[in-house]
Design a protein around this motif. Structure first.
Motif, PDB file in Angstrom:
ATOM      1  N   ILE A 173      -5.628   1.445 -11.320  1.00  0.00           N
ATOM      2  CA  ILE A 173      -4.782   1.395 -10.138  1.00  0.00           C
ATOM      3  C   ILE A 173      -5.176   0.220  -9.256  1.00  0.00           C
ATOM      4  N   TRP A 174      -4.181  -0.515  -8.795  1.00  0.00           N
ATOM      5  CA  TRP A 174      -4.352  -1.539  -7.772  1.00  0.00           C
ATOM      6  C   TRP A 174      -3.471  -1.161  -6.581  1.00  0.00           C
ATOM      7  N   PHE A 175      -3.943  -1.437  -5.392  1.00  0.00           N
ATOM      8  CA  PHE A 175      -3.170  -1.149  -4.186  1.00  0.00           C
ATOM      9  C   PHE A 175      -2.836  -2.455  -3.467  1.00  0.00           C
ATOM     10  N   ARG A 176      -1.659  -2.491  -2.843  1.00  0.00           N
ATOM     11  CA  ARG A 176      -1.281  -3.637  -2.016  1.00  0.00           C
ATOM     12  C   ARG A 176      -0.502  -3.123  -0.817  1.00  0.00           C
ATOM     13  N   LEU A 177      -0.410  -3.963   0.213  1.00  0.00           N
ATOM     14  CA  LEU A 177       0.345  -3.620   1.410  1.00  0.00           C
ATOM     15  C   LEU A 177       1.614  -4.455   1.476  1.00  0.00           C
ATOM     16  N   LEU A 178       2.695  -3.816   1.915  1.00  0.00           N
ATOM     17  CA  LEU A 178       3.969  -4.500   2.131  1.00  0.00           C
ATOM     18  C   LEU A 178       4.414  -4.268   3.568  1.00  0.00           C
ATOM     19  N   ASN A 179       5.045  -5.276   4.153  1.00  0.00           N
ATOM     20  CA  ASN A 179       5.821  -5.069   5.370  1.00  0.00           C
ATOM     21  C   ASN A 179       7.267  -5.343   4.980  1.00  0.00           C
ATOM     22  N   PRO A 180       8.069  -4.287   4.759  1.00  0.00           N
ATOM     23  CA  PRO A 180       9.437  -4.488   4.273  1.00  0.00           C
ATOM     24  C   PRO A 180      10.296  -5.328   5.201  1.00  0.00           C
ATOM     25  N   LEU A 181       9.964  -5.340   6.495  1.00  0.00           N
ATOM     26  CA  LEU A 181      10.783  -6.087   7.442  1.00  0.00           C
ATOM     27  C   LEU A 181      10.505  -7.590   7.368  1.00  0.00           C
ATOM     28  N   THR A 182       9.232  -7.970   7.349  1.00  0.00           N
ATOM     29  CA  THR A 182       8.864  -9.389   7.388  1.00  0.00           C
ATOM     30  C   THR A 182       8.714 -10.005   6.002  1.00  0.00           C
ATOM     31  N   GLY A 183       8.602  -9.149   4.972  1.00  0.00           N
ATOM     32  CA  GLY A 183       8.380  -9.649   3.622  1.00  0.00           C
ATOM     33  C   GLY A 183       6.915  -9.880   3.291  1.00  0.00           C
ATOM     34  N   PHE A 184       6.022  -9.537   4.198  1.00  0.00           N
ATOM     35  CA  PHE A 184       4.593  -9.730   3.965  1.00  0.00           C
ATOM     36  C   PHE A 184       4.115  -8.883   2.783  1.00  0.00           C
ATOM     37  N   VAL A 185       3.294  -9.503   1.912  1.00  0.00           N
ATOM     38  CA  VAL A 185       2.665  -8.798   0.799  1.00  0.00           C
ATOM     39  C   VAL A 185       1.193  -9.196   0.764  1.00  0.00           C
ATOM     40  N   SER A 186       0.314  -8.211   0.783  1.00  0.00           N
ATOM     41  CA  SER A 186      -1.121  -8.503   0.755  1.00  0.00           C
ATOM     42  C   SER A 186      -1.591  -8.796  -0.669  1.00  0.00           C
ATOM     43  N   GLU A 187      -2.814  -9.262  -0.782  1.00  0.00           N
ATOM     44  CA  GLU A 187      -3.434  -9.378  -2.094  1.00  0.00           C
ATOM     45  C   GLU A 187      -3.758  -7.982  -2.614  1.00  0.00           C
ATOM     46  N   ASN A 188      -3.853  -7.854  -3.930  1.00  0.00           N
ATOM     47  CA  ASN A 188      -4.192  -6.563  -4.520  1.00  0.00           C
ATOM     48  C   ASN A 188      -5.633  -6.181  -4.210  1.00  0.00           C
ATOM     49  N   SER A 189      -5.857  -4.888  -4.131  1.00  0.00           N
ATOM     50  CA  SER A 189      -7.224  -4.394  -4.039  1.00  0.00           C
ATOM     51  C   SER A 189      -7.920  -4.611  -5.375  1.00  0.00           C
ATOM     52  N   PRO A 190      -9.253  -4.503  -5.408  1.00  0.00           N
ATOM     53  CA  PRO A 190      -9.929  -4.472  -6.716  1.00  0.00           C
ATOM     54  C   PRO A 190      -9.412  -3.289  -7.524  1.00  0.00           C
ATOM     55  N   CYS A 191      -9.429  -3.432  -8.835  1.00  0.00           N
ATOM     56  CA  CYS A 191      -8.935  -2.374  -9.711  1.00  0.00           C
ATOM     57  C   CYS A 191      -9.830  -1.139  -9.594  1.00  0.00           C
ATOM     58  N   LEU A 192      -9.199   0.028  -9.569  1.00  0.00           N
ATOM     59  CA  LEU A 192      -9.923   1.292  -9.528  1.00  0.00           C
ATOM     60  C   LEU A 192      -9.528   2.097 -10.764  1.00  0.00           C
ATOM     61  N   ARG A 193     -10.511   2.470 -11.580  1.00  0.00           N
ATOM     62  CA  ARG A 193     -10.229   3.260 -12.786  1.00  0.00           C
ATOM     63  C   ARG A 193     -10.472   4.733 -12.465  1.00  0.00           C
ATOM     64  N   VAL A 194      -9.443   5.557 -12.630  1.00  0.00           N
ATOM     65  CA  VAL A 194      -9.531   6.969 -12.257  1.00  0.00           C
ATOM     66  C   VAL A 194      -8.932   7.827 -13.362  1.00  0.00           C
ATOM     67  N   ASN A 195      -9.196   9.145 -13.276  1.00  0.00           N
ATOM     68  CA  ASN A 195      -8.488  10.067 -14.155  1.00  0.00           C
ATOM     69  C   ASN A 195      -7.208  10.510 -13.472  1.00  0.00           C
ATOM     70  N   VAL A 196      -6.444  11.338 -14.124  1.00  0.00           N
ATOM     71  CA  VAL A 196      -5.145  11.708 -13.567  1.00  0.00           C
ATOM     72  C   VAL A 196      -5.262  12.694 -12.416  1.00  0.00           C
ATOM     73  N   HIS A 197      -6.427  13.303 -12.240  1.00  0.00           N
ATOM     74  CA  HIS A 197      -6.607  14.288 -11.172  1.00  0.00           C
ATOM     75  C   HIS A 197      -7.030  13.580  -9.887  1.00  0.00           C
ATOM     76  N   ASN A 198      -6.105  12.886  -9.273  1.00  0.00           N
ATOM     77  CA  ASN A 198      -6.445  12.139  -8.068  1.00  0.00           C
ATOM     78  C   ASN A 198      -5.311  12.188  -7.059  1.00  0.00           C
ATOM     79  N   SER A 199      -5.646  11.834  -5.837  1.00  0.00           N
ATOM     80  CA  SER A 199      -4.674  11.832  -4.755  1.00  0.00           C
ATOM     81  C   SER A 199      -4.941  10.626  -3.877  1.00  0.00           C
ATOM     82  N   PHE A 200      -3.878  10.121  -3.224  1.00  0.00           N
ATOM     83  CA  PHE A 200      -3.993   8.920  -2.405  1.00  0.00           C
ATOM     84  C   PHE A 200      -3.768   9.239  -0.931  1.00  0.00           C
ATOM     85  N   GLY A 201      -4.251   8.358  -0.095  1.00  0.00           N
ATOM     86  CA  GLY A 201      -3.957   8.434   1.326  1.00  0.00           C
ATOM     87  C   GLY A 201      -4.116   7.053   1.940  1.00  0.00           C
ATOM     88  N   PHE A 202      -3.294   6.740   2.940  1.00  0.00           N
ATOM     89  CA  PHE A 202      -3.308   5.428   3.566  1.00  0.00           C
ATOM     90  C   PHE A 202      -3.229   5.581   5.065  1.00  0.00           C
TER      91      PHE A 202
END
Length: 384
Positions: free
Chosen positions: A136-165
């Motif tokens: 999994i890689w995470f990035r940030l978007l601002n849909p209004l301005t078109g801003f896109v951040s760089e990707n986070s470092p890759c995170l290797r996980v199993n399927v039993h996971n949950s996200f929060g921001f």
């Protein structure tokens, strides 16, 4: 005739007046007003102005995460984000979902894990065949301005996971948290601060937690909140065997990387027939559940963190709603006044407005469409 140079104090006063006026202008027109002149561009781009404008922006928008599935050979699956006003969506959900204006395409492997201050956190998930491991890689978007951040470092996980921001005001940073449970029942949290170079591991979470309801954490008051199920046996569970003392709300503090348990409302005296859900609208946390398979109940924590402030906001019968069983709402509108539920038909949505006790039924056309929604505010925020 030579015009005298403007006095520095007068120039500063003029700049403050312009900033004050512009801070009340909606975010979308501001993106165009930056082109008026260099001084306006400088004002609108300044971090102080961005925060001031965010503070004053109306909280009347939602972000729709849509997916159109392939039905026949040759059709293309599509996924994207659509910005909509709450009023427009309630008046015509199908039109809002199909709107091309303010639509932003996403990869099919993307998953929206949250929205905060006008930013959207997107997880790009690539799962390996024949096992339960995903990158999994995470990035940030601002849909209004078109801003896109760089990707986070890759995170290797199993399927039993949950996200929060969410947003950590103490460090002025945006963070994503992934809660991971391995096959042995061990639960850890991985925390990433956007702009950083690595993930931080938190090992203090209780063991044998299962995700009840939505896998996305709910951001409020500098914390991410999940409804978890604590299974004392450390194995898979059957909801019919769940007891009230096994349900718990876990609140993760983004400033301290610590967690605490929030008690459920004391008025809940029996386990619901269906899995309850947590929701956030504005500055309140909500717990939604069915009662005796006959009523829909919504609790509101009016002062976040104060368990004594849990208040039963509504109790409404399925008969009044026109539903046979409760498919809990995925989101709430208008400061906790309007709830959306699934109706009797597969693609029917039921809007309940507690202000006048009214029920509106809408058939969302297009049975090949999935969507989710997030409380959203348009902003100019673009983290470094």
């Amino acid at each position: 005739m030579h015009m005298a140079a403007q006095h520095p104090t007068a120039a500063l006063l003029l700049c403050e007046v312009v900033m004050e006026i512009l801070s009340w202008v909606p975010a979308k027109p501001l993106t165009r007003l930056k082109l008026v002149c260099k001084s306006w561009n400088s004002i609108i781009s300044h971090p102080h102005f961005v925060k001031l404008h965010l503070h004053r922006s109306p909280k009347n928008s939602i972000l729709l995460f849509t997916r159109t599935k392939r039905l026949t050979l040759g059709e293309e699956e599509k996924q994207g984000l659509v910005l909509s006003s709450v009023e427009s969506f309630i008046r015509n959900p199908s039109s809002s979902l199909d709107a091309q204006e303010n639509r932003h395409s996403l990869h099919l492997e993307d998953w929206v894990s949250g929205s905060c201050n006008g930013l959207v956190c997107v997880a790009h998930i690539l799962c390996h065949h024949n096992n339960d491991i995903c990158d999994i890689w995470f990035r940030l978007l601002n849909p209004l301005t078109g801003f896109v951040s760089e990707n986070s470092p890759c995170l290797r996980v199993n399927v039993h996971n949950s996200f929060g921001f969410g947003y950590d005001e103490s460090s002025d940073s945006y963070k994503v948290v992934t809660v991971i449970r391995d096959s042995s029942g061990t639960v850890t949290a991985q925390v990433y601060s956007f702009g950083g170079s690595s993930w931080k591991t938190i090992n203090s979470l209780p063991a044998f937690l299962f995700f009840a309801g939505d896998i996305n954490g709910h951001f409020i008051g500098g914390t991410l909140n999940w409804l978890f199920l604590r299974n004392p046996h450390g194995a898979h569970y059957d909801w019919s065997d769940v007891t009230l003392d096994m349900l718990m709300i876990v609140s993760f503090d983004l400033k301290s990387d610590t967690h605490k348990q929030i008690l459920l409302p004391t008025g809940i005296d029996e386990i619901p027939r269906e899995v309850p859900t947590l929701e956030v609208w504005g500055n309140s946390l909500y717990l939604l559940h069915d009662y005796n398979n006959t009523h829909f109940i919504a609790w509101q924590m009016k002062e976040f963190g104060d368990e004594n402030s849990w208040t039963q906001l509504l109790k409404i019968s399925f008969q009044h709603l026109g539903v046979e069983r409760l498919f809990l709402p995925k989101f709430i509108f208008e400061n906790g006044n309007i709830f959306m539920l699934r109706g009797r038909l597969p693609f029917e949505k039921v809007f309940y407005d507690r202000r006048d006790n009214s029920v509106t039924r809408v058939n969302i056309l297009g049975h090949n469409r999935y969507f989710d929604a997030f409380d959203y505010v348009e902003s100019l925020v673009q983290p470094c």
